[in-house]
Motif scaffolding. Structure first.
Motif, PDB file in Angstrom:
ATOM      1  N   SER A   3      -5.141   9.546  -1.946  1.00  0.00           N
ATOM      2  CA  SER A   3      -5.102   8.310  -2.731  1.00  0.00           C
ATOM      3  C   SER A   3      -4.731   8.689  -4.158  1.00  0.00           C
ATOM      4  O   SER A   3      -4.601   9.866  -4.493  1.00  0.00           O
ATOM      5  CB  SER A   3      -6.476   7.625  -2.701  1.00  0.00           C
ATOM      6  N   ALA A   4      -4.584   7.693  -5.006  1.00  0.00           N
ATOM      7  CA  ALA A   4      -4.264   7.957  -6.410  1.00  0.00           C
ATOM      8  C   ALA A   4      -5.371   8.787  -7.072  1.00  0.00           C
ATOM      9  O   ALA A   4      -5.116   9.538  -8.000  1.00  0.00           O
ATOM     10  CB  ALA A   4      -4.058   6.645  -7.158  1.00  0.00           C
ATOM     11  N   GLU A   5      -6.607   8.678  -6.549  1.00  0.00           N
ATOM     12  CA  GLU A   5      -7.734   9.459  -7.076  1.00  0.00           C
ATOM     13  C   GLU A   5      -7.841  10.816  -6.401  1.00  0.00           C
ATOM     14  O   GLU A   5      -8.748  11.589  -6.696  1.00  0.00           O
ATOM     15  CB  GLU A   5      -9.057   8.695  -6.892  1.00  0.00           C
ATOM     16  N   ARG A  54      -8.437  11.344  -3.114  1.00  0.00           N
ATOM     17  CA  ARG A  54      -9.258  11.315  -1.897  1.00  0.00           C
ATOM     18  C   ARG A  54      -8.389  10.951  -0.701  1.00  0.00           C
ATOM     19  O   ARG A  54      -7.420  10.195  -0.836  1.00  0.00           O
ATOM     20  CB  ARG A  54     -10.406  10.336  -2.073  1.00  0.00           C
ATOM     21  N   VAL A  83      -6.675   9.314   2.512  1.00  0.00           N
ATOM     22  CA  VAL A  83      -6.495   8.064   3.239  1.00  0.00           C
ATOM     23  C   VAL A  83      -5.848   8.470   4.560  1.00  0.00           C
ATOM     24  O   VAL A  83      -4.822   9.133   4.570  1.00  0.00           O
ATOM     25  CB  VAL A  83      -5.578   7.082   2.476  1.00  0.00           C
ATOM     26  N   ALA A  85      -1.689   2.754  -5.036  1.00  0.00           N
ATOM     27  CA  ALA A  85      -2.951   3.111  -4.386  1.00  0.00           C
ATOM     28  C   ALA A  85      -2.908   4.518  -3.806  1.00  0.00           C
ATOM     29  O   ALA A  85      -3.924   5.192  -3.725  1.00  0.00           O
ATOM     30  CB  ALA A  85      -3.276   2.110  -3.283  1.00  0.00           C
ATOM     31  N   LEU A  86      -1.730   4.964  -3.397  1.00  0.00           N
ATOM     32  CA  LEU A  86      -1.567   6.316  -2.865  1.00  0.00           C
ATOM     33  C   LEU A  86      -0.945   7.193  -3.938  1.00  0.00           C
ATOM     34  O   LEU A  86      -0.248   6.718  -4.822  1.00  0.00           O
ATOM     35  CB  LEU A  86      -0.683   6.306  -1.614  1.00  0.00           C
ATOM     36  N   LEU A 105       0.829  -1.202   0.000  1.00  0.00           N
ATOM     37  CA  LEU A 105       0.000   0.000   0.000  1.00  0.00           C
ATOM     38  C   LEU A 105       0.866   1.256   0.000  1.00  0.00           C
ATOM     39  O   LEU A 105       0.621   2.185  -0.762  1.00  0.00           O
ATOM     40  CB  LEU A 105      -0.920   0.007   1.221  1.00  0.00           C
ATOM     41  N   LEU A 129     -10.261   4.444   5.036  1.00  0.00           N
ATOM     42  CA  LEU A 129     -10.223   4.394   3.583  1.00  0.00           C
ATOM     43  C   LEU A 129     -11.133   5.471   3.004  1.00  0.00           C
ATOM     44  O   LEU A 129     -12.129   5.850   3.625  1.00  0.00           O
ATOM     45  CB  LEU A 129     -10.660   3.015   3.100  1.00  0.00           C
ATOM     46  N   PRO A 130     -10.823   5.947   1.802  1.00  0.00           N
ATOM     47  CA  PRO A 130     -11.707   6.937   1.176  1.00  0.00           C
ATOM     48  C   PRO A 130     -13.043   6.297   0.797  1.00  0.00           C
ATOM     49  O   PRO A 130     -13.126   5.099   0.554  1.00  0.00           O
ATOM     50  CB  PRO A 130     -10.940   7.390  -0.057  1.00  0.00           C
ATOM     51  N   THR A 159      -2.478  12.010   7.035  1.00  0.00           N
ATOM     52  CA  THR A 159      -3.389  11.934   5.898  1.00  0.00           C
ATOM     53  C   THR A 159      -2.620  12.103   4.600  1.00  0.00           C
ATOM     54  O   THR A 159      -1.825  13.033   4.459  1.00  0.00           O
ATOM     55  CB  THR A 159      -4.467  13.034   6.002  1.00  0.00           C
ATOM     56  N   GLY A 216       4.742   6.544   0.295  1.00  0.00           N
ATOM     57  CA  GLY A 216       3.395   7.041   0.492  1.00  0.00           C
ATOM     58  C   GLY A 216       3.197   7.957   1.678  1.00  0.00           C
ATOM     59  O   GLY A 216       2.276   8.763   1.688  1.00  0.00           O
TER      60      GLY A 216
END
Length: 172
Positions: A146-148, A150, A152, A113-114, A108, A170-171, A143, A126
Motif C-alpha cells: 500500500s502507499a504506507e 503494508r 494488499v 492507495a497502492l 484502487l 486489506l492491510p 501482493t 498497481g
C-alpha cells in the motif's frame, strides 16, 4: 496395432499438457487482463476477470471490523456490540459498492492507495510489480504494498479452467 495406439496417445498427451499449461498460466492471464483493461479505461469489461460478488463477500467482514474498531477507538463508547455492529454495517454497504465495483477497482489500481510502481508522470499500474505465488492449486495471490508500505493481497481463485479475482485482503 500397438504402434497405432502409441501414435494415437501422443496427441492426447500433448493436448493434456497444453490444457495443464493453460490452467497454470491462468492467474497471470487474469492479472494481465485486469491491468490491460484498467490501462485502456475499459472498466466495464472487468467482469471477465473479476467476480465482483465474491469480492464484496471477502471485503465485507474486513470493512465491518475496521469501521467497528474505528468507532470504538474514537468514541470509547460503552454501547453494546449489537448497536455498533448495526452502525458499521450501515457504513460498510456504501464502501463495498465503491471498492468492489469496476470503477472502484480501477481507481484502487491507478490511484494513490497502492505504492506507485511507475515513473513519475506515467500512469500508475498497481499490479505491475506484484509479488505472485500459488497458495494452492486453486488459489493464487498477488501482493503489492500500500502507499504506507503494508501488503494488499489480491486473491485469484480457479473456477474450472478460468481464474478470477475473488478476494482482497486489506492491510490492518
Amino acid at each position: 496395432m500397438r504402434t497405432k495406439l502409441k501414435w494415437a496417445l501422443i496427441p492426447l498427451g500433448l493436448l493434456a499438457l497444453l490444457l495443464l499449461a493453460y490452467v497454470a498460466a491462468g492467474p497471470w492471464l487474469a492479472l494481465h487482463g485486469i491491468r490491460r483493461l484498467v490501462a485502456a479505461g475499459q472498466q466495464d469489461e472487468l467482469w471477465r476477470f473479476v467476480d465482483f460478488q465474491r469480492l464484496r463477500e471477502s471485503l465485507r467482514p474486513q470493512l465491518e471490523e475496521k469501521i467497528m474498531r474505528d468507532i470504538l477507538a474514537r468514541t470509547a463508547s460503552r454501547s453494546g456490540p449489537l448497536a455498533i455492529g448495526k452502525v458499521s454495517a450501515a457504513f460498510t454497504e456504501p464502501a463495498l459498492k465503491a471498492i468492489a465495483s469496476p470503477q472502484g477497482l480501477a481507481t484502487l489500481l491507478q490511484g494513490s492507495a497502492l505504492a506507485h510502481t511507475t515513473a513519475p508522470g506515467a500512469p500508475n499500474d498497481g499490479l505491475k510489480q506484484a509479488e505472485t505465488r500459488f497458495q494452492s492449486p486453486s488459489l493464487f495471490t498477488a501482493t503489492v504494498p500500500s502507499a504506507e508500505g503494508r501488503p494488499v493481497v489480491f486473491e485469484f481463485r480457479r473456477d474450472g479452467l478460468n481464474w478470477k479475482l475473488t478476494g482482497l485482503r486489506l492491510p490492518d
